[in-house]
Motif scaffolding. Structure first.
Motif, PDB file in Angstrom:
ATOM      1  N   ARG A  11       0.515  -1.075  -0.052  1.00  0.00           N
ATOM      2  CA  ARG A  11       0.364   0.096  -0.355  1.00  0.00           C
ATOM      3  C   ARG A  11       0.872   1.084  -0.117  1.00  0.00           C
ATOM      4  N   GLN A  55       1.146   8.075  10.459  1.00  0.00           N
ATOM      5  CA  GLN A  55      -0.055   9.021  10.294  1.00  0.00           C
ATOM      6  C   GLN A  55       0.782  10.023  10.063  1.00  0.00           C
ATOM      7  N   ASP A  66      -5.836   5.561   6.724  1.00  0.00           N
ATOM      8  CA  ASP A  66      -6.030   4.121   5.937  1.00  0.00           C
ATOM      9  C   ASP A  66      -6.542   3.756   5.189  1.00  0.00           C
ATOM     10  N   HIS A  67      -5.874   4.670   4.036  1.00  0.00           N
ATOM     11  CA  HIS A  67      -5.574   4.381   2.755  1.00  0.00           C
ATOM     12  C   HIS A  67      -3.877   4.233   2.937  1.00  0.00           C
ATOM     13  N   LEU A  69      -3.320   1.739   4.802  1.00  0.00           N
ATOM     14  CA  LEU A  69      -3.595   0.158   5.804  1.00  0.00           C
ATOM     15  C   LEU A  69      -3.724  -0.220   4.507  1.00  0.00           C
ATOM     16  N   LYS A  71      -6.724  -4.009   3.192  1.00  0.00           N
ATOM     17  CA  LYS A  71      -8.269  -3.737   3.252  1.00  0.00           C
ATOM     18  C   LYS A  71      -7.830  -5.139   4.023  1.00  0.00           C
ATOM     19  N   GLN A 142     -15.102   8.303  11.365  1.00  0.00           N
ATOM     20  CA  GLN A 142     -14.384   6.363  11.104  1.00  0.00           C
ATOM     21  C   GLN A 142     -14.558   6.454   9.014  1.00  0.00           C
ATOM     22  N   SER A 143     -13.693   5.048   9.440  1.00  0.00           N
ATOM     23  CA  SER A 143     -13.585   5.239   7.557  1.00  0.00           C
ATOM     24  C   SER A 143     -15.074   4.118   7.141  1.00  0.00           C
TER      25      SER A 143
END
Length: 162
Positions: A11, A55, A66-67, A69, A71, A142-143
């Protein structure tokens, strides 16, 4: 199957390449905070990145953390299916009326706005687009997948037929 560190590394590499940056570009652009050799080790999955560094790297790339990490697979038991990006989510408006959680109150306001825009006042179900899910998730901190899971937990998500 790749280890989690390798998936994170993939990622990281994909985002860097999408930004058109070389490892050296990141090193120079970050004032050497992210050394090319260390970033390369993260990308190969040879080193694990700490959350604070992840971060800061997300901030450097200008993307949500979260982009960076991978899925994850379905949850244990697979009871909550998270839609793929681009799918829509169907919300049970009758069930929403009885909820008092803070996120439900926010959802009521957002759904009302969508109903006004669409002129859709059937009052039973409302299908929202993935862009709406992303906006709501951001508002609720949240995601998108986390929001969809929370909707299911609250009994507000219904099967969508798109």
């Amino acid at each position: 199957m790749a280890t989690y560190a390798e998936q994170v590394g993939e990622r990281l590499r994909n985002i860097r390449l999408q930004k058109g940056l070389s490892l050296h570009d990141v090193e120079e652009g970050s004032s050497k905070e992210f050394k090319a050799s260390v970033l390369g080790a993260y990308e190969r999955g040879e080193r694990s990145i700490s959350v604070p560094r992840l971060q800061r790297l997300a901030m450097f790339y200008g993307v949500p953390v979260d982009h960076l990490l991978p899925k994850l697979g379905p949850p244990p038991g697979g009871e909550v299916a998270v839609p793929a990006e681009g799918d829509s989510v169907c919300i049970d408006l009758e069930a929403l009326e009885g909820r008092r959680e803070p996120e439900a109150r926010t959802l009521v306001r957002y759904v009302s706005l969508i109903q006004m825009q669409r002129g859709d006042f059937n009052g039973k179900m409302l299908t929202i687009r993935w862009d709406d899910v992303r906006v709501l998730a951001a508002v609720l901190d949240q995601s998108p997948g986390g929001l969809v899971g929370r909707l299911a937990e609250l009994g507000l998500r219904r099967p969508s037929h798109n």
